[in-house]
Motif scaffolding. Structure first.
Motif, mmCIF file in Angstrom:
data_model
loop_
_atom_site.group_PDB
_atom_site.id
_atom_site.type_symbol
_atom_site.label_atom_id
_atom_site.label_comp_id
_atom_site.label_asym_id
_atom_site.label_seq_id
_atom_site.Cartn_x
_atom_site.Cartn_y
_atom_site.Cartn_z
ATOM 1 N N PHE A 1 -23.192 12.624 31.602
ATOM 2 C CA PHE A 1 -22.886 14.002 31.165
ATOM 3 C C PHE A 1 -21.463 14.402 31.570
ATOM 4 C CE2 PHE A 1 -27.506 14.239 30.729
ATOM 5 C CZ PHE A 1 -27.593 14.855 29.497
ATOM 6 N N VAL A 2 -21.010 13.922 32.752
ATOM 7 C CA VAL A 2 -19.630 14.222 33.172
ATOM 8 C C VAL A 2 -18.653 13.563 32.185
ATOM 9 C CG1 VAL A 2 -17.901 13.955 34.993
ATOM 10 C CG2 VAL A 2 -20.253 14.508 35.607
ATOM 11 N N ALA A 3 -19.007 12.359 31.686
ATOM 12 C CA ALA A 3 -18.142 11.690 30.696
ATOM 13 C C ALA A 3 -18.019 12.579 29.443
ATOM 14 C CB ALA A 3 -18.703 10.319 30.343
ATOM 15 N N LEU A 4 -19.151 13.176 29.022
ATOM 16 C CA LEU A 4 -19.112 14.082 27.853
ATOM 17 C C LEU A 4 -18.194 15.280 28.137
ATOM 18 C CD1 LEU A 4 -22.827 14.315 26.636
ATOM 19 C CD2 LEU A 4 -20.917 13.133 25.545
ATOM 20 N N LEU A 5 -18.281 15.771 29.385
ATOM 21 C CA LEU A 5 -17.449 16.914 29.775
ATOM 22 C C LEU A 5 -15.954 16.548 29.722
ATOM 23 C CD1 LEU A 5 -17.680 19.822 30.827
ATOM 24 C CD2 LEU A 5 -17.698 18.893 33.140
ATOM 25 N N LEU A 6 -15.658 15.316 30.140
ATOM 26 C CA LEU A 6 -14.255 14.871 30.103
ATOM 27 C C LEU A 6 -13.774 14.738 28.643
ATOM 28 C CD1 LEU A 6 -14.350 12.272 33.015
ATOM 29 C CD2 LEU A 6 -12.984 14.371 32.956
ATOM 30 N N VAL A 7 -14.672 14.277 27.766
ATOM 31 C CA VAL A 7 -14.318 14.192 26.337
ATOM 32 C C VAL A 7 -14.018 15.606 25.820
ATOM 33 C CG1 VAL A 7 -15.220 13.662 24.024
ATOM 34 C CG2 VAL A 7 -15.608 12.065 25.911
ATOM 35 N N TYR A 8 -14.865 16.568 26.224
ATOM 36 C CA TYR A 8 -14.661 17.971 25.811
ATOM 37 C C TYR A 8 -13.304 18.474 26.318
ATOM 38 C CZ TYR A 8 -15.476 22.996 25.398
ATOM 39 O OH TYR A 8 -15.364 24.321 25.075
ATOM 40 N N HIS A 9 -12.992 18.149 27.575
ATOM 41 C CA HIS A 9 -11.716 18.561 28.188
ATOM 42 C C HIS A 9 -10.542 18.017 27.347
ATOM 43 C CE1 HIS A 9 -9.347 19.470 31.974
ATOM 44 N NE2 HIS A 9 -8.496 18.669 31.351
#
Ligand code: HEM
Length: 195
Positions: free
Chosen positions: A101-109
């Motif tokens: 989920f943190v990886a998804l957050l980084l993609v969003y960033h």
């Protein structure tokens, strides 16, 4: 191999990990809000656009580079400290799911940076409605990641969890509904003033 640090070091890492999360999310939420104002400026007079657009560009750049990205760096750096101090976490499945989920957050960033670049060049095709919907994505990621960090392997699936999920979805829908109503009211007011 765990680093042999004074016991309170772990808690210092955790303290700044959570502070980093707060700063990172404050930045992510406000950044997309600025994108919405930036896109909505297209509907204003050329004079207003000439003043507002460079101002939004400046605010976006400062927010992204001085608040949002440093918040992300502190979060990740302190997470590395937590893992170095207690490498046992690396074998736990809640952490693997959290990292996904943190990886998804980084993609969003990164995607926010892409949108910011497009806005600066005047080539962004996202409507303000789509940006408003996009701004809900980090809320969902925040809830899931914090739940994983707090509940870990005992991730709850009972009625209380579904109630929380239902409340979060309800709040997101209510915010969208209220924003749409305010926009419609403002449009009607502008029309009646023009008539
Ligand atoms: C770079 C990726 C990340 C890693 C490797 C990581 C890892 C960790 C670890 C090992 C802990 C300590 C758990 C404990 O002592 O109980 C922790 C705590 C925590 N993390 Fe993260 N984390 C990451 C990103 C995030 C993000 C993005 C958020 C928020 C969206 C977050 C929210 C939290 C919270 C709220 C705690 C405190 C939990 C508690 O003490 O009960 N973490 N994290």
């Amino acid at each position: 191999m765990a680093l042999h640090l004074p016991p309170e070091t772990y808690l210092w890492f955790k303290t700044f990990h959570v502070i980093g999360v707060v700063v990172w999310f404050a930045g992510l939420f406000y950044l997309v809000r600025l994108f919405i104002y930036h896109v909505e400026a297209d509907a204003l007079s050329p004079d207003a656009q000439a003043v507002l657009k460079p101002q939004y560009t400046l605010m976006e750049k400062r927010l992204a580079n001085i608040i949002t990205t440093p918040g992300m760096v502190v979060t990740v750096a302190m997470a590395v400290g937590l893992l170095a101090a207690n490498p046992g976490w690396l074998h736990q499945s809640w952490l693997h799911i959290k990292l996904a989920f943190v990886a998804l957050l980084l993609v969003y960033h990164l995607f926010c940076y892409r949108l910011m670049g497009q806005l600066q060049q005047g080539i962004c095709t996202w409507s303000s409605g789509k940006l408003r919907a996009l701004n809900e994505a980090p809320t969902l990621l925040l809830v899931v990641i914090v739940m994983l960090a707090v509940f870990k392997a005992q991730f709850p699936t009972g009625p209380a969890t579904w109630l929380v999920v239902a409340l979060v979805v309800f709040m997101a829908l209510a915010i969208q509904f209220y924003a749409r109503k305010r926009r419609r009211d403002a449009e009607q007011q502008a029309l009646s003033q023009g008539a």
